[in-house]
Design a protein around this motif. Structure first.
Motif, PDB file in Angstrom:
ATOM      1  N   VAL A  33       4.726   1.586  -2.692  1.00  0.00           N
ATOM      2  CA  VAL A  33       5.088   0.044  -3.844  1.00  0.00           C
ATOM      3  C   VAL A  33       5.695   0.083  -4.474  1.00  0.00           C
ATOM      4  CG1 VAL A  33       3.581   0.822  -6.388  1.00  0.00           C
ATOM      5  CG2 VAL A  33       2.834   1.712  -4.283  1.00  0.00           C
ATOM      6  N   PHE A  34       7.045   1.261  -3.465  1.00  0.00           N
ATOM      7  CA  PHE A  34       8.239   0.291  -4.569  1.00  0.00           C
ATOM      8  C   PHE A  34       9.250  -0.375  -3.221  1.00  0.00           C
ATOM      9  CE2 PHE A  34      13.318   0.702  -4.065  1.00  0.00           C
ATOM     10  CZ  PHE A  34      13.712   1.333  -5.621  1.00  0.00           C
ATOM     11  N   LEU A  35       8.941  -0.485  -1.949  1.00  0.00           N
ATOM     12  CA  LEU A  35       9.381  -1.135  -0.713  1.00  0.00           C
ATOM     13  C   LEU A  35       8.834  -2.227  -1.100  1.00  0.00           C
ATOM     14  CD1 LEU A  35      10.367   1.521   2.393  1.00  0.00           C
ATOM     15  CD2 LEU A  35      11.808   0.345   0.573  1.00  0.00           C
ATOM     16  N   SER A  36       7.766  -2.677  -1.594  1.00  0.00           N
ATOM     17  CA  SER A  36       6.648  -3.918  -1.164  1.00  0.00           C
ATOM     18  C   SER A  36       7.321  -4.313  -3.005  1.00  0.00           C
ATOM     19  CB  SER A  36       5.128  -4.063  -0.981  1.00  0.00           C
ATOM     20  OG  SER A  36       5.274  -2.748  -1.873  1.00  0.00           O
ATOM     21  N   ALA A 146       4.130  -5.951   2.394  1.00  0.00           N
ATOM     22  CA  ALA A 146       3.780  -4.231   2.521  1.00  0.00           C
ATOM     23  C   ALA A 146       3.403  -3.585   3.503  1.00  0.00           C
ATOM     24  CB  ALA A 146       2.670  -4.474   1.697  1.00  0.00           C
ATOM     25  N   ASP A 147       2.065  -4.418   4.690  1.00  0.00           N
ATOM     26  CA  ASP A 147       2.587  -3.846   5.940  1.00  0.00           C
ATOM     27  C   ASP A 147       3.876  -4.104   6.943  1.00  0.00           C
ATOM     28  OD1 ASP A 147       0.645  -3.105   7.857  1.00  0.00           O
ATOM     29  OD2 ASP A 147       0.349  -4.927   8.586  1.00  0.00           O
ATOM     30  N   ASP A 148       4.156  -5.212   6.506  1.00  0.00           N
ATOM     31  CA  ASP A 148       5.510  -5.846   7.362  1.00  0.00           C
ATOM     32  C   ASP A 148       6.880  -5.547   6.548  1.00  0.00           C
ATOM     33  OD1 ASP A 148       6.785  -6.599   9.562  1.00  0.00           O
ATOM     34  OD2 ASP A 148       6.365  -8.727   9.777  1.00  0.00           O
ATOM     35  N   ASN A 149       7.639  -4.150   6.683  1.00  0.00           N
ATOM     36  CA  ASN A 149       7.495  -3.556   7.082  1.00  0.00           C
ATOM     37  C   ASN A 149       7.595  -2.268   6.734  1.00  0.00           C
ATOM     38  OD1 ASN A 149       6.347  -1.840   9.277  1.00  0.00           O
ATOM     39  ND2 ASN A 149       8.369  -1.228  10.373  1.00  0.00           N
ATOM     40  N   ALA A 150       7.262  -2.032   5.041  1.00  0.00           N
ATOM     41  CA  ALA A 150       6.800  -1.319   4.022  1.00  0.00           C
ATOM     42  C   ALA A 150       6.584  -0.094   4.996  1.00  0.00           C
ATOM     43  CB  ALA A 150       6.372  -1.161   2.911  1.00  0.00           C
ATOM     44  N   SER A 151       4.770  -0.303   5.322  1.00  0.00           N
ATOM     45  CA  SER A 151       4.111   0.761   5.767  1.00  0.00           C
ATOM     46  C   SER A 151       4.498   1.680   7.102  1.00  0.00           C
ATOM     47  CB  SER A 151       3.003   0.153   6.606  1.00  0.00           C
ATOM     48  OG  SER A 151       3.758  -0.666   8.149  1.00  0.00           O
ATOM     49  N   HIS A 273      -3.203 -10.091  10.682  1.00  0.00           N
ATOM     50  CA  HIS A 273      -4.235  -9.824   9.679  1.00  0.00           C
ATOM     51  C   HIS A 273      -3.828 -11.585   8.765  1.00  0.00           C
ATOM     52  CE1 HIS A 273      -1.071  -8.194   7.140  1.00  0.00           C
ATOM     53  NE2 HIS A 273      -0.851  -7.234   8.128  1.00  0.00           N
ATOM     54  N   GLU A 274      -4.666 -12.038   8.098  1.00  0.00           N
ATOM     55  CA  GLU A 274      -4.622 -13.482   7.542  1.00  0.00           C
ATOM     56  C   GLU A 274      -3.150 -12.946   6.972  1.00  0.00           C
ATOM     57  OE1 GLU A 274      -8.428 -15.452   6.487  1.00  0.00           O
ATOM     58  OE2 GLU A 274      -8.905 -13.119   5.918  1.00  0.00           O
ATOM     59  N   ASP A 275      -3.183 -12.390   6.194  1.00  0.00           N
ATOM     60  CA  ASP A 275      -1.527 -11.982   5.076  1.00  0.00           C
ATOM     61  C   ASP A 275       0.208 -12.349   5.651  1.00  0.00           C
ATOM     62  OD1 ASP A 275      -3.642 -11.843   3.047  1.00  0.00           O
ATOM     63  OD2 ASP A 275      -3.920 -10.024   3.959  1.00  0.00           O
ATOM     64  N   TYR A 276       0.056 -11.558   7.197  1.00  0.00           N
ATOM     65  CA  TYR A 276       1.086 -12.072   8.144  1.00  0.00           C
ATOM     66  C   TYR A 276       1.828 -13.496   7.864  1.00  0.00           C
ATOM     67  CZ  TYR A 276       4.667 -11.372  12.169  1.00  0.00           C
ATOM     68  OH  TYR A 276       5.149 -12.127  12.813  1.00  0.00           O
ATOM     69  N   HIS A 277       3.245 -12.342   7.016  1.00  0.00           N
ATOM     70  CA  HIS A 277       4.380 -13.651   6.803  1.00  0.00           C
ATOM     71  C   HIS A 277       3.408 -14.495   6.018  1.00  0.00           C
ATOM     72  CE1 HIS A 277       6.829 -13.056  11.213  1.00  0.00           C
ATOM     73  NE2 HIS A 277       6.717 -11.818  10.066  1.00  0.00           N
ATOM     74  N   LYS A 278       3.198 -13.809   4.875  1.00  0.00           N
ATOM     75  CA  LYS A 278       3.020 -14.216   3.465  1.00  0.00           C
ATOM     76  C   LYS A 278       2.726 -13.861   2.610  1.00  0.00           C
ATOM     77  CE  LYS A 278      -0.796 -17.249   5.935  1.00  0.00           C
ATOM     78  NZ  LYS A 278      -2.241 -17.367   6.124  1.00  0.00           N
ATOM     79  N   PRO A 279       2.894 -14.569   1.239  1.00  0.00           N
ATOM     80  CA  PRO A 279       3.301 -13.419  -0.354  1.00  0.00           C
ATOM     81  C   PRO A 279       1.769 -12.833  -0.602  1.00  0.00           C
ATOM     82  CG  PRO A 279       4.130 -15.962  -0.335  1.00  0.00           C
ATOM     83  CD  PRO A 279       3.027 -16.297   1.164  1.00  0.00           C
ATOM     84  N   PHE A 283       0.385  -4.409  -1.431  1.00  0.00           N
ATOM     85  CA  PHE A 283       0.215  -2.659  -0.872  1.00  0.00           C
ATOM     86  C   PHE A 283      -1.027  -2.778  -1.591  1.00  0.00           C
ATOM     87  CE2 PHE A 283       1.345  -2.794  -6.302  1.00  0.00           C
ATOM     88  CZ  PHE A 283       0.415  -1.476  -6.244  1.00  0.00           C
ATOM     89  N   GLU A 284      -1.556  -3.440  -2.378  1.00  0.00           N
ATOM     90  CA  GLU A 284      -3.460  -2.936  -2.297  1.00  0.00           C
ATOM     91  C   GLU A 284      -3.868  -3.240  -1.949  1.00  0.00           C
ATOM     92  OE1 GLU A 284      -1.455  -5.636  -5.947  1.00  0.00           O
ATOM     93  OE2 GLU A 284      -1.142  -5.003  -4.343  1.00  0.00           O
ATOM     94  N   LYS A 285      -3.977  -4.114  -0.402  1.00  0.00           N
ATOM     95  CA  LYS A 285      -4.656  -4.232   0.680  1.00  0.00           C
ATOM     96  C   LYS A 285      -3.986  -3.634   1.816  1.00  0.00           C
ATOM     97  CE  LYS A 285      -4.812  -8.892  -0.504  1.00  0.00           C
ATOM     98  NZ  LYS A 285      -4.283 -10.388  -0.187  1.00  0.00           N
ATOM     99  N   LEU A 286      -2.798  -2.605   1.680  1.00  0.00           N
ATOM    100  CA  LEU A 286      -3.525  -0.939   2.965  1.00  0.00           C
ATOM    101  C   LEU A 286      -4.220  -0.059   2.849  1.00  0.00           C
ATOM    102  CD1 LEU A 286      -0.762  -2.799   2.985  1.00  0.00           C
ATOM    103  CD2 LEU A 286       0.520  -1.088   2.910  1.00  0.00           C
ATOM    104  N   ASN A 287      -4.214   0.524   3.943  1.00  0.00           N
ATOM    105  CA  ASN A 287      -5.469   1.272   4.651  1.00  0.00           C
ATOM    106  C   ASN A 287      -4.332   3.042   4.301  1.00  0.00           C
ATOM    107  OD1 ASN A 287      -6.680   3.738   4.913  1.00  0.00           O
ATOM    108  ND2 ASN A 287      -7.982   2.419   7.000  1.00  0.00           N
ATOM    109  N   TYR A 288      -4.571   3.602   3.106  1.00  0.00           N
ATOM    110  CA  TYR A 288      -3.477   4.828   3.264  1.00  0.00           C
ATOM    111  C   TYR A 288      -4.022   6.055   3.957  1.00  0.00           C
ATOM    112  CZ  TYR A 288      -0.933   1.542  -0.328  1.00  0.00           C
ATOM    113  OH  TYR A 288       0.635   0.229  -0.038  1.00  0.00           O
ATOM    114  N   GLN A 289      -5.288   6.284   3.847  1.00  0.00           N
ATOM    115  CA  GLN A 289      -5.347   7.136   4.622  1.00  0.00           C
ATOM    116  C   GLN A 289      -5.298   6.784   6.429  1.00  0.00           C
ATOM    117  OE1 GLN A 289     -10.001   7.804   3.835  1.00  0.00           O
ATOM    118  NE2 GLN A 289     -10.247   8.745   5.693  1.00  0.00           N
ATOM    119  N   GLY A 290      -5.718   5.477   6.800  1.00  0.00           N
ATOM    120  CA  GLY A 290      -5.042   5.228   7.788  1.00  0.00           C
ATOM    121  C   GLY A 290      -3.443   5.609   8.321  1.00  0.00           C
TER     122      GLY A 290
END
Length: 409
Positions: A33-36, A146-151, A273-279, A283-290
């Motif tokens: 959340v902070f990094l993104s 968020a996924d790329d690459n705060a995750s 995924h569809e959000d790759y390299h897009k605005p 963070f809401e779309k990430l799988n935190y349990q995963g």
């Protein structure tokens, strides 16, 4: 150049929030959340947002009890002149004022007084408001990554928490790389200017886009051929994933820099995924349990390898050399982790041939023109035979039904 006030305010809020409870673990989600956050303005290399992210990661390393292992405490700044063409080598340490950019690697060291060191890394830079590589075609917007690459950074920090006083037969160098989106610049710079004895690096673990574990739990691990023991170790501890193992140590992320220095590597990836390299990569779309499951899995792999000494390095075939060149494209995001028959579409680009032909996310391309598509390589090979202006037919498997459409490139 001074930071803008929004970034300063967010950073001060973080510092105020984390200092009273230094011993309280920070969750993977809190780091993401902070990094993104919009306030970091997409963390493009050399910007105020990236500097704020670097300071955040350095503060996290400090609170985790890690030593600074950069050239300036936790930080390893490097200055470079951007490439003017894709085949040009990057010129580091050029004269300031000559269109130069300064990136910052962030390094935290867990010293167990061991003979060898494991590097655990992830890049933290992204595309700002839409730098080169953005797939966004609308108005200027912040790409939060968020996924790329705060995750990957968040899982790296989680592993740092787990490894304190555990598996002490290696030291651990945790690294957040800058400049990855501009061509693996931070990892390349470190390998050429290491702050530790590079010959004593045992192996390197890289995490890039590990935040979107899908319902089928597919996890790709690249570099499994770079040391003989890696395949069996990964299999021995896998009770959660549909594991796809790739031999090659070369790929479009920072593990490649270490592989090129004859260091075994493992690169973890949950797919595009569809959000790759897009605005919309938020963070809401990430799988935190995963992400927690992935972190636990990597910890188990490290634990298993703890008593194996220095792993032998093995060269692998560069699978990217087999990829054909294209003059046209369908305008889809392939599901690179799909291991069924055909090429599954994971996303559709606006105003491109696939969308105009009525193809949909989830469709599996089984035939293009007169050629059967059985996997990703056969898809790429047939796609490379078409030129702009060509028309052909495509057959897709849509929920078990074969659908034919006309494609105009």
């Amino acid at each position: 150049m001074k930071m803008n006030y929004g970034i300063v305010f967010l950073f001060l809020l973080f510092l105020a929030g984390c200092k009273p409870e230094v011993d309280k673990p920070v969750s993977i989600k809190e780091d993401v959340v902070f990094l993104s956050d919009d306030t970091l303005e997409g963390r493009q290399t050399g910007t105020d947002g990236e500097k704020a992210a670097a300071e955040y990661i350095a503060e996290r390393f400090k609170n985790l009890g890690l030593e600074g292992k950069g050239t300036n405490n936790y930080l390893q700044p490097f200055t470079f002149k951007p490439k003017t063409n894709p085949h040009q080598k990057v010129n580091y340490n050029v004269v300031k004022g000559d269109s130069t950019i300064t990136g910052i690697n962030v390094l935290g060291y867990l010293n167990n007084n061991a003979k060898t060191t494991i590097v655990i890394g992830a890049h933290y830079d992204h595309l700002g408001y839409g730098a080169e590589g953005s797939l966004h075609r609308g108005e200027k917007a912040i790409h939060n990554g968020a996924d790329d690459n705060a995750s990957g950074v968040a899982v790296m920090l989680n592993l740092a928490e787990k490894l304190k006083e555990k598996n002490t037969n290696n030291n651990y160098l945790f690294m957040a790389f800058s400049g990855e989106e501009m061509g693996l610049l931070g990892s390349n710079y470190f390998v050429k200017n290491p702050t530790t004895d590079i010959k004593k690096i045992n192996y390197m673990i890289n995490m890039d886009m590990v935040g979107r574990l899908k319902a089928d739990s597919t996890l790709a691990v690249y570099g499994v051929g770079t040391s003989p023991i890696l395949k069996q170790t990964l299999r021995a501890h896998n009770d959660s994933f549909k594991l796809i193992q790739k031999e090659s140590g070369i790929g479009p992320s920072d593990h490649t820099s270490f592989y090129n220095a004859d260091i075994p590597v493992l690169h973890f990836f949950t797919g595009q995924h569809e959000d790759y390299h897009k605005p919309s990569d938020d963070f809401e779309k990430l799988n935190y349990q995963g992400m927690n499951t992935i972190s636990n899995y990597i910890f188990e792999v490290i634990s298993d390898l703890d008593n194996n000494g220095k792993l032998p390095f093995r060269k692998t075939k560069n699978e990217s050399e087999d990829v054909p060149r294209f003059k046209v494209g369908l305008g889809v995001i392939p599901d690179y982790l799909f291991d069924g028959k055909g090429m599954r579409i994971d996303g559709i680009s606006e105003e491109k041939p696939a969308q105009k032909a009525g193809l949909q996310k989830g469709d599996i391309v089984v035939k293009l023109g007169d050629t059967a598509v059985v996997d990703m390589m056969s898809y790429m090979k047939v796609l490379a035979t078409f030129e702009k202006g060509d028309t052909t037919k495509v057959i897709v498997d849509r929920n078990g039904e074969l659908v034919e459409a006309k494609i105009e490139f």
